[in-house]
Structures are given as C-alpha cells and as structure tokens.
Design an enzyme around this catalytic site. Structure first.
Site, PDB file in Angstrom:
ATOM      1  N   ASP A   1      34.710  38.547  39.600  1.00  0.00           N
ATOM      2  CA  ASP A   1      35.423  39.837  39.664  1.00  0.00           C
ATOM      3  C   ASP A   1      35.552  40.461  38.273  1.00  0.00           C
ATOM      4  O   ASP A   1      35.338  41.668  38.105  1.00  0.00           O
ATOM      5  CB  ASP A   1      36.846  39.636  40.215  1.00  0.00           C
ATOM      6  CG  ASP A   1      36.897  39.609  41.738  1.00  0.00           C
ATOM      7  OD1 ASP A   1      35.938  40.051  42.395  1.00  0.00           O
ATOM      8  OD2 ASP A   1      37.933  39.149  42.271  1.00  0.00           O
TER       9      ASP A   1
ATOM     10  N   HIS B   1      42.210  42.969  39.023  1.00  0.00           N
ATOM     11  CA  HIS B   1      41.532  44.262  38.865  1.00  0.00           C
ATOM     12  C   HIS B   1      42.342  45.243  38.020  1.00  0.00           C
ATOM     13  O   HIS B   1      41.803  45.946  37.179  1.00  0.00           O
ATOM     14  CB  HIS B   1      41.254  44.886  40.232  1.00  0.00           C
ATOM     15  CG  HIS B   1      40.476  43.993  41.148  1.00  0.00           C
ATOM     16  ND1 HIS B   1      39.257  43.452  40.792  1.00  0.00           N
ATOM     17  CD2 HIS B   1      40.733  43.527  42.394  1.00  0.00           C
ATOM     18  CE1 HIS B   1      38.812  42.707  41.785  1.00  0.00           C
ATOM     19  NE2 HIS B   1      39.692  42.735  42.773  1.00  0.00           N
TER      20      HIS B   1
HETATM   21 ZN    ZN Z   1      36.360  39.669  44.388  1.00  0.00          ZN
END
Ligand code: ZN
Length: 311
Positions: A249, A272
């Site tokens: 990610d 994120h």
């Molecule tokens: Zn992910």
C-alpha cells in the site's frame, strides 16, 4: 540514460470494486513520455481525465481516492493504490487507465494480478529521462498519541527503501511478523511484496457492511481474521503477509507522486491518510526535495536502471 517506461500494448481486466461491489472494466493503454499515470472515467459523458498526483488525492479513509484537483465533490476513482503499487514495482511512468466506474477492481486483493496484466502487455522503454523525486531533508508526520500514535517519515537515501511496522490488537495478526524492510532496488517486488493481500477483521467488516462499505469484499480478495485466527481455508501467502501488504500500500500511495522516490521511507502503524500527508509535507518545503534524472545509468542507485527484469 535511465529511461521512462510505458506499456507495449493494450490490456484489460474485469472485476468488482471491494468497497462499491460494482462490476468494473479497466483498460490499460500506453501513454507518451511525460504523461504520468492518467485515469479516464469513460462512463461519464464527456469522459473525465483524472491525472494521478499528490494533490489529486481527495479521500484516504478506506482507500486512496483521486479526483480532478483533489475536489472531494468531483468525479473520482477510488482504491487506486494496488494498481499504482504494481506500476511502481515495474517502474512504469506513463499509462492511461480507462475505467467505467468509480473504483479500481480489487481482483485478488493484492498487486499480483496487476503485475501479471502489465507484464503481459509488455514494458516499453521511452526516449526520455526517467524522473525521480529525491528527498534532500528528513520530513516526518505524526498522528495521535499513546497507543494511537502513528507516524511516517522520509529521509535522504541514494536508493528507495520502505520499512513498516504494524501493531494490531489481534492475536492472529500479532502472531505474524510485525516489521519488514524492503529495498525497491532489489528486483524482488513481484516475489516478496506483490502477492500480499489486503485484510480485514470480522468485527470491522460487519460494521463497514452496515455503512455500505466493503460490499465487494470476500475471502477471494482479502484475508479475513476473527479474534483468534485467519479464516481463509488456504491460510497466508507469506508468513508476514499483513505487514507486507502495508508496504505494498505504501509503495502505491507514494507512487501518486508520479515518479519513484529516492528516499528511505519508514512508517509505524501508518496508512493511506498519513502517506498522503507525508508527501504533501515533503512538497510543501521546496528545500526538502528535488527532481533528478540520470544521464549515466551507473550514477543511478543499484537496481534502478534494470528494475523489474521480468518482461
Ligand atoms: Zn491495500
């Protein structure tokens, strides 16, 4: 010269969005030099282009979402991070991504399907210098305190490494490796990182479903964990698949910069939101970074001129 890269041919995939549950078709097309990665919502009339950029990120709550100019009310594409991670892993600079819904299909929940698609289309070298975002000064962002503390930082480094540490109050996750360091110049992205799947806890999944989220999620595209164990019949793909997915990610979230970083990235429990905050903090300080290219491949960090040799 270390050159920019795009695809050799067109390729496409059909799948469902993990949050929307919608069926979606994705077509990946070669793009000219200096295009960057541009999503095109072909279901809208006229179609809307959404160039990937640090300031295009408009939502980071469940996944990384972009909109033109970062306008949260604008047309969007959500869950871009696994596709972008695959692009970073293969060193892709320029790409058009035609999409007929507002979410990238989750496919198998990792970046492996995207790597397969991109490699099947072939990687083409282009006659222009590849750009790198070189970090010149350490930048750090923090959130929360005590048990809720999380942070992420970028430090100068002649290369690109990512170090991640997770800490989940869940015995099944805690029983696996909680820290991993990955070197993007190692050429091992496909083998070591790409196959790590996204994951969810059963309690969170019930809550998210009730809010209309993770409607497309299943054990076919995520690791599902209850209070004590992994519920997927086949178990884990890596002993430390959870922390490796967080690195996957982070690689995708950092690639919204449109170019590889030359930096050492470290995160403790980030996600994120913090990843995008970190890039914004970097770009807010003109003395903290510069954009560089390498006329002489020997001057580039090890592994970068020949990144992803598998095509
Ligand atoms: Zn992910």
């Amino acid at each position: 010269m270390v050159k920019q890269r795009t695809l050799k041919s067109i390729t496409s995939a059909v799948g469902v969005g993990i949050h929307s549950g919608q069926k979606v078709e994705l077509t990946l097309r070669p793009a000219p030099v200096d295009t960057g990665i541009v999503f095109r919502r072909v279901d809208l009339c006229p179609p809307v282009d959404i160039p990937v950029g640090v300031m295009s990120v408009s939502d980071t709550r469940m996944a990384t979402t972009i909109s033109p100019g970062g306008d949260p009310g604008g047309p969007k594409v959500q869950t871009i991070e696994h596709l972008l991670s695959a692009c970073a892993g293969l060193g892709l600079d320029n790409l058009y991504v035609d999409i007929n819904a507002d979410e990238v299909p989750v496919l198998d929940g990792s970046a492996a399907s995207f790597v397969f698609l991109l490699q099947s289309a072939g990687i083409a070298l282009q006659d222009a210098p590849k750009r790198f975002l070189k970090v010149k000064k350490s930048v750090e962002v923090r959130q929360g305190e005590g048990k809720k503390l999380m942070w992420a930082k970028l430090e100068p480094h002649h290369g690109y490494t990512l170090s991640f540490e997770i800490e989940f109050d869940n015995p099944a996750v805690a029983a696996t490796g909680s820290r991993f360091v990955f070197d993007m110049g190692s050429g091992a992205y496909k083998k070591e990182i790409a196959r790590a799947r996204t994951f969810g806890m059963t309690a969170d999944i019930d809550l998210m479903r009730s809010r209309g989220l993770t409607l497309g999620g299943s054990m076919d595209n995520a690791i599902v964990v209850d209070d004590y164990k992994v519920l997927n019949a086949d178990g884990l793909r890596y002993d430390d698949e959870f922390v490796k997915h967080k690195i996957l990610d982070a690689i995708g979230d950092m690639h919204v910069a449109g170019m590889p970083l030359l930096a050492a990235y470290t995160s403790f429990k980030g996600g994120h939101a913090l990843n995008n905050k970190l890039l914004r903090a970097l770009l807010a300080d003109p003395e903290a970074y510069e954009i560089v290219s390498f006329d002489d491949e020997r001057a580039a960090p090890k592994g970068f001129a020949e990144l992803a040799p598998a095509w």
